[in-house]
Scaffold this motif. Structure first.
Motif, mmCIF file in Angstrom:
data_model
loop_
_atom_site.group_PDB
_atom_site.id
_atom_site.type_symbol
_atom_site.label_atom_id
_atom_site.label_comp_id
_atom_site.label_asym_id
_atom_site.label_seq_id
_atom_site.Cartn_x
_atom_site.Cartn_y
_atom_site.Cartn_z
ATOM 1 N N ASP A 1 0.848 -1.175 0.000
ATOM 2 C CA ASP A 1 0.000 0.000 0.000
ATOM 3 C C ASP A 1 0.886 1.227 0.000
ATOM 4 O O ASP A 1 1.047 1.904 1.002
ATOM 5 N N ALA A 2 1.541 1.539 -1.156
ATOM 6 C CA ALA A 2 2.496 2.629 -1.199
ATOM 7 C C ALA A 2 1.788 3.967 -1.200
ATOM 8 O O ALA A 2 2.180 4.883 -0.479
ATOM 9 N N GLY A 3 0.748 4.147 -2.019
ATOM 10 C CA GLY A 3 0.027 5.403 -2.034
ATOM 11 C C GLY A 3 0.801 6.495 -2.724
ATOM 12 O O GLY A 3 1.177 6.379 -3.884
ATOM 13 N N ILE A 4 1.046 7.573 -1.984
ATOM 14 C CA ILE A 4 1.755 8.714 -2.532
ATOM 15 C C ILE A 4 2.971 8.986 -1.665
ATOM 16 O O ILE A 4 2.860 9.124 -0.451
ATOM 17 N N THR A 5 4.132 9.026 -2.279
ATOM 18 C CA THR A 5 5.365 9.203 -1.533
ATOM 19 C C THR A 5 6.132 10.405 -2.042
ATOM 20 O O THR A 5 6.166 10.676 -3.248
ATOM 21 N N GLN A 6 6.751 11.113 -1.089
ATOM 22 C CA GLN A 6 7.553 12.278 -1.418
ATOM 23 C C GLN A 6 8.982 12.061 -0.960
ATOM 24 O O GLN A 6 9.224 11.423 0.063
ATOM 25 N N SER A 7 9.910 12.628 -1.710
ATOM 26 C CA SER A 7 11.305 12.582 -1.293
ATOM 27 C C SER A 7 12.025 13.834 -1.779
ATOM 28 O O SER A 7 11.653 14.403 -2.818
ATOM 29 N N PRO A 8 13.034 14.323 -1.031
ATOM 30 C CA PRO A 8 13.411 13.807 0.277
ATOM 31 C C PRO A 8 12.416 14.250 1.348
ATOM 32 O O PRO A 8 11.537 15.059 1.083
ATOM 33 N N ARG A 9 12.557 13.753 2.532
ATOM 34 C CA ARG A 9 11.720 14.150 3.652
ATOM 35 C C ARG A 9 12.157 15.506 4.193
ATOM 36 O O ARG A 9 11.331 16.336 4.568
ATOM 37 N N TYR A 10 13.450 15.717 4.221
ATOM 38 C CA TYR A 10 14.033 16.989 4.657
ATOM 39 C C TYR A 10 15.118 17.397 3.659
ATOM 40 O O TYR A 10 15.830 16.553 3.152
ATOM 41 N N LYS A 11 15.213 18.706 3.422
ATOM 42 C CA LYS A 11 16.241 19.200 2.504
ATOM 43 C C LYS A 11 16.695 20.573 2.961
ATOM 44 O O LYS A 11 15.864 21.444 3.245
ATOM 45 N N ILE A 12 18.006 20.735 3.032
ATOM 46 C CA ILE A 12 18.587 22.041 3.312
ATOM 47 C C ILE A 12 19.405 22.430 2.098
ATOM 48 O O ILE A 12 20.218 21.648 1.618
#
Lengths: 115, 112
Positions: A1-12
């Motif tokens: 059940d992947a759904g919707i994924t974003q990457s990266p979680r954090y970015k500086i």
């Protein structure tokens, strides 16, 4: 059940650099959206896409570029990051049809800091 | 200089009590309204929706009320639980439109 994924979680990143935020959905939803969330402003629409190769501006599109070569992917690029683009970015998708904005499904967000 | 952050309106309720979160929407042409729940560190999650041809809709432990005369929307959560602690957003749009307008949110805190 992947759904919707974003990457990266954090970015500086630093001012002036190009940054790309990724979004991938496994539902084959027609519509995909990018929102930014800032305290006091709620969620504001940056860009949206009705289908592959179809994109349109939202409320705050300046400084951002999107593409949708495949239905499942909708990357958001900051061409030259500015401090005002420090925010939490959410990707969303919906089944679409006549009801473009109904029952959006959101990813977990990317927290972007521009120094 | 020092920046002053904006704070979300906060509703504190005791566990087991009912919660009522209010929202004033802006566009009289809007005909579709949605409530989203956002837990800390997560994206918004759909709770319940209502169309303008209705004034009340019930889900599991949640009820949405719509008053088109005064452009007001409310979300009632029955028997509030600790897991209900989150920020709640109302959103409005016109069916078929490309813009979903979100409110600024209300922080719900459930006290044990």
């Amino acid at each position: 059940d992947a759904g919707i994924t974003q990457s990266p979680r954090y970015k500086i990143t630093e001012t002036g650099r190009q940054v790309t935020l990724m979004c991938h959905q496994t539902w084959s939803h027609s519509y995909m959206f990018w929102y930014r969330q800032d305290l006091g402003h709620g969620l504001r629409l940056i860009y949206y896409s009705a289908a592959a190769d179809i994109t349109d501006k939202g409320e705050v599109p300046d400084g951002y570029v999107v593409s949708r070569s495949k239905t499942e992917n909708f990357p958001l690029t900051l061409e030259s990051a500015t401090r005002s683009q420090t925010s939490v970015y959410f990707c969303a998708s919906s089944e679409g049809g006549a009801a473009t904005n109904e029952k959006l499904f959101f990813g977990s967000g990317t927290q972007l800091s521009v120094l | 200089g020092e920046s002053v952050g904006l704070h979300l309106p906060t509703l504190s309720v005791q566990e087991g009590d009912n919660s009522i979160i209010n929202c004033a929407y802006s566009n009289s042409a809007s005909d579709y309204f949605i409530w989203y729940k956002q837990e800390s560190g997560k994206g918004p999650q759909f709770i319940i929706d209502i169309r303008s041809n209705m004034d009340k809709r019930q889900g599991q432990r949640v009820t949405v009320l719509l008053n088109k005369t005064v452009k007001h929307l409310s979300l009632k959560i029955a028997a509030t639980q600790p897991g209900d602690s989150a920020v709640y957003f109302c959103a409005e749009t016109k069916t078929g439109g490309n813009k979903l307008t979100f409110g600024t949110g209300t922080q719900l805190k459930v006290e044990l």
